[in-house]
Scaffold this motif. Structure first.
Motif, short mmCIF file in Angstrom:
data_model
loop_
_atom_site.label_atom_id
_atom_site.label_comp_id
_atom_site.label_asym_id
_atom_site.label_seq_id
_atom_site.Cartn_x
_atom_site.Cartn_y
_atom_site.Cartn_z
N VAL A 45 0.84 -1.20 0.00
CA VAL A 45 0.00 0.00 0.00
C VAL A 45 0.87 1.25 0.00
CG1 VAL A 45 -1.71 1.31 1.32
CG2 VAL A 45 -1.99 -1.15 1.03
N THR A 46 1.90 1.28 0.85
CA THR A 46 2.77 2.46 0.91
C THR A 46 3.51 2.64 -0.42
OG1 THR A 46 3.06 2.14 3.28
CG2 THR A 46 4.62 3.59 2.19
N GLY A 47 4.02 1.56 -1.00
CA GLY A 47 4.74 1.66 -2.27
C GLY A 47 3.86 2.14 -3.40
N PHE A 48 2.66 1.55 -3.52
CA PHE A 48 1.75 1.96 -4.59
C PHE A 48 1.34 3.41 -4.43
CE2 PHE A 48 -2.57 2.37 -6.32
CZ PHE A 48 -2.30 2.10 -7.64
N LEU A 49 0.96 3.81 -3.21
CA LEU A 49 0.57 5.20 -3.01
C LEU A 49 1.74 6.16 -3.18
CD1 LEU A 49 -1.96 4.92 -0.06
CD2 LEU A 49 -2.43 5.49 -2.44
N GLY A 50 2.94 5.72 -2.84
CA GLY A 50 4.12 6.56 -3.05
C GLY A 50 4.33 6.87 -4.52
N LEU A 51 4.15 5.85 -5.37
CA LEU A 51 4.26 6.07 -6.82
C LEU A 51 3.18 7.03 -7.32
CD1 LEU A 51 5.02 2.47 -8.10
CD2 LEU A 51 6.55 4.43 -8.12
N GLN A 52 1.97 6.84 -6.82
CA GLN A 52 0.85 7.70 -7.25
C GLN A 52 1.08 9.15 -6.84
OE1 GLN A 52 -1.16 6.83 -9.36
NE2 GLN A 52 -2.47 5.12 -8.82
N VAL A 53 1.51 9.35 -5.59
CA VAL A 53 1.74 10.71 -5.10
C VAL A 53 2.89 11.36 -5.87
CG1 VAL A 53 2.51 12.06 -3.11
CG2 VAL A 53 0.74 10.32 -2.82
N LYS A 54 3.96 10.63 -6.10
CA LYS A 54 5.10 11.18 -6.84
C LYS A 54 4.67 11.59 -8.25
CE LYS A 54 9.41 12.17 -7.64
NZ LYS A 54 9.93 13.43 -7.15
N ALA A 55 3.90 10.73 -8.91
CA ALA A 55 3.42 11.06 -10.26
C ALA A 55 2.51 12.29 -10.24
CB ALA A 55 2.67 9.86 -10.85
N ALA A 56 1.63 12.37 -9.25
CA ALA A 56 0.73 13.53 -9.16
C ALA A 56 1.52 14.80 -8.88
CB ALA A 56 -0.31 13.30 -8.07
N ARG A 57 2.56 14.70 -8.06
CA ARG A 57 3.37 15.90 -7.75
C ARG A 57 4.15 16.36 -8.98
NH1 ARG A 57 3.49 17.17 -2.28
NH2 ARG A 57 5.42 18.35 -2.48
N ILE A 58 4.44 15.46 -9.90
CA ILE A 58 5.13 15.84 -11.13
C ILE A 58 4.15 16.37 -12.17
CG2 ILE A 58 6.39 14.92 -13.14
CD1 ILE A 58 7.74 12.95 -11.19
N HIS A 59 3.05 15.65 -12.39
CA HIS A 59 2.18 15.94 -13.52
C HIS A 59 1.00 16.85 -13.23
CE1 HIS A 59 4.50 13.17 -15.89
NE2 HIS A 59 4.32 12.24 -14.98
N THR A 60 0.64 17.06 -11.96
CA THR A 60 -0.51 17.91 -11.67
C THR A 60 -0.16 19.08 -10.75
OG1 THR A 60 -1.28 16.58 -9.80
CG2 THR A 60 -2.15 16.02 -11.98
N SER A 61 1.13 19.38 -10.63
CA SER A 61 1.52 20.55 -9.84
C SER A 61 1.45 21.79 -10.72
CB SER A 61 2.93 20.37 -9.27
OG SER A 61 3.86 20.24 -10.31
N VAL A 62 1.25 22.93 -10.06
CA VAL A 62 1.11 24.21 -10.76
C VAL A 62 2.00 25.23 -10.06
CG1 VAL A 62 -0.48 26.05 -11.45
CG2 VAL A 62 -1.30 23.70 -11.32
N GLU A 63 2.73 26.01 -10.85
CA GLU A 63 3.55 27.07 -10.28
C GLU A 63 3.52 28.28 -11.22
OE1 GLU A 63 7.96 27.54 -8.36
OE2 GLU A 63 7.75 26.27 -10.12
N LEU A 64 3.23 29.42 -10.63
CA LEU A 64 3.21 30.67 -11.40
C LEU A 64 4.24 31.61 -10.81
CD1 LEU A 64 1.86 32.55 -13.52
CD2 LEU A 64 0.31 33.29 -11.70
N THR A 65 5.15 32.08 -11.65
CA THR A 65 6.13 33.10 -11.26
C THR A 65 5.91 34.30 -12.18
OG1 THR A 65 7.85 32.34 -12.78
CG2 THR A 65 7.81 31.33 -10.58
N ARG A 66 6.70 35.33 -11.99
CA ARG A 66 6.55 36.52 -12.84
C ARG A 66 6.96 36.24 -14.30
NH1 ARG A 66 4.82 40.41 -9.98
NH2 ARG A 66 5.37 40.69 -7.80
N ASN A 67 7.70 35.16 -14.52
CA ASN A 67 8.21 34.87 -15.86
C ASN A 67 7.51 33.73 -16.56
OD1 ASN A 67 10.21 36.85 -15.50
ND2 ASN A 67 11.48 35.38 -14.40
N ALA A 68 6.91 32.79 -15.81
CA ALA A 68 6.38 31.59 -16.45
C ALA A 68 5.26 30.95 -15.64
CB ALA A 68 7.50 30.58 -16.65
#
Length: 168
Positions: free
Chosen positions: A57-80
């Protein structure tokens, strides 16, 4: 000789991580639940079953969380604007469209931008996020997205309108 200095991070005007690491608590919770089931069922203590649940359970959820943090994160700066792994320079965003009258889930006519591609490498707006229409250079339209779409819309609109005002 240049000293090793950390690179300055641009100021974040908006940020969403994509997923929380707290989901990993489900692994130990599943192991404890299996222990309780063993004791209540009269089987006794067999450490392998809870250990297997803990690891899987920990391994599977770890993969899911890592993927979500890569592919569904959002960041706005003054340049991009970064949506997942795709970075869109703010100079490419011409304007932010107003909020759509109808939801994508409704059967009502949609705005042109609601059928445009979503920014990021995913095939559409990720589940749990709301699209924000943007016009890009070359009369192209796209959808930015975020869970806190109101916050992203406000910050993005301020930047784009400020950029337009400074070029006049």
């Amino acid at each position: 000789m240049l000293e090793d200095q950390p690179l300055e991070q641009p100021e974040r005007l908006f940020y969403e991580s994509g997923a929380s690491w707290y989901w990993l608590v489900a692994g130990p919770a599943a192991a404890v639940a299996m222990l309780l089931i063993q004791f209540k069922g009269g089987v006794g203590f067999q450490p392998w079953v809870p250990l297997i649940f803990l690891v899987l359970v920990t391994g599977f959820l770890g993969l899911q969380v890592k993927a979500a943090r890569i592919h569904t994160s959002v960041e706005l700066t003054r340049n991009a604007l970064r949506q997942g792994a795709e970075v869109t320079p703010l100079s490419d965003i011409v304007r932010v469209f107003p909020v759509a009258e109808h939801s994508v889930k409704s059967r009502e006519p949609l705005e042109k931008w609601q059928t445009s591609r979503a920014l990021g490498e995913l095939s559409g707006v990720p589940r749990g996020r709301t699209g924000i229409g943007v016009e890009l250079t070359g009369k192209r339209t796209a959808q930015a997205w975020a869970r806190n779409h109101r916050g992203l819309r406000a910050a993005l609109t301020d930047l784009v309108e400020g950029k337009a005002a400074s070029t006049l």
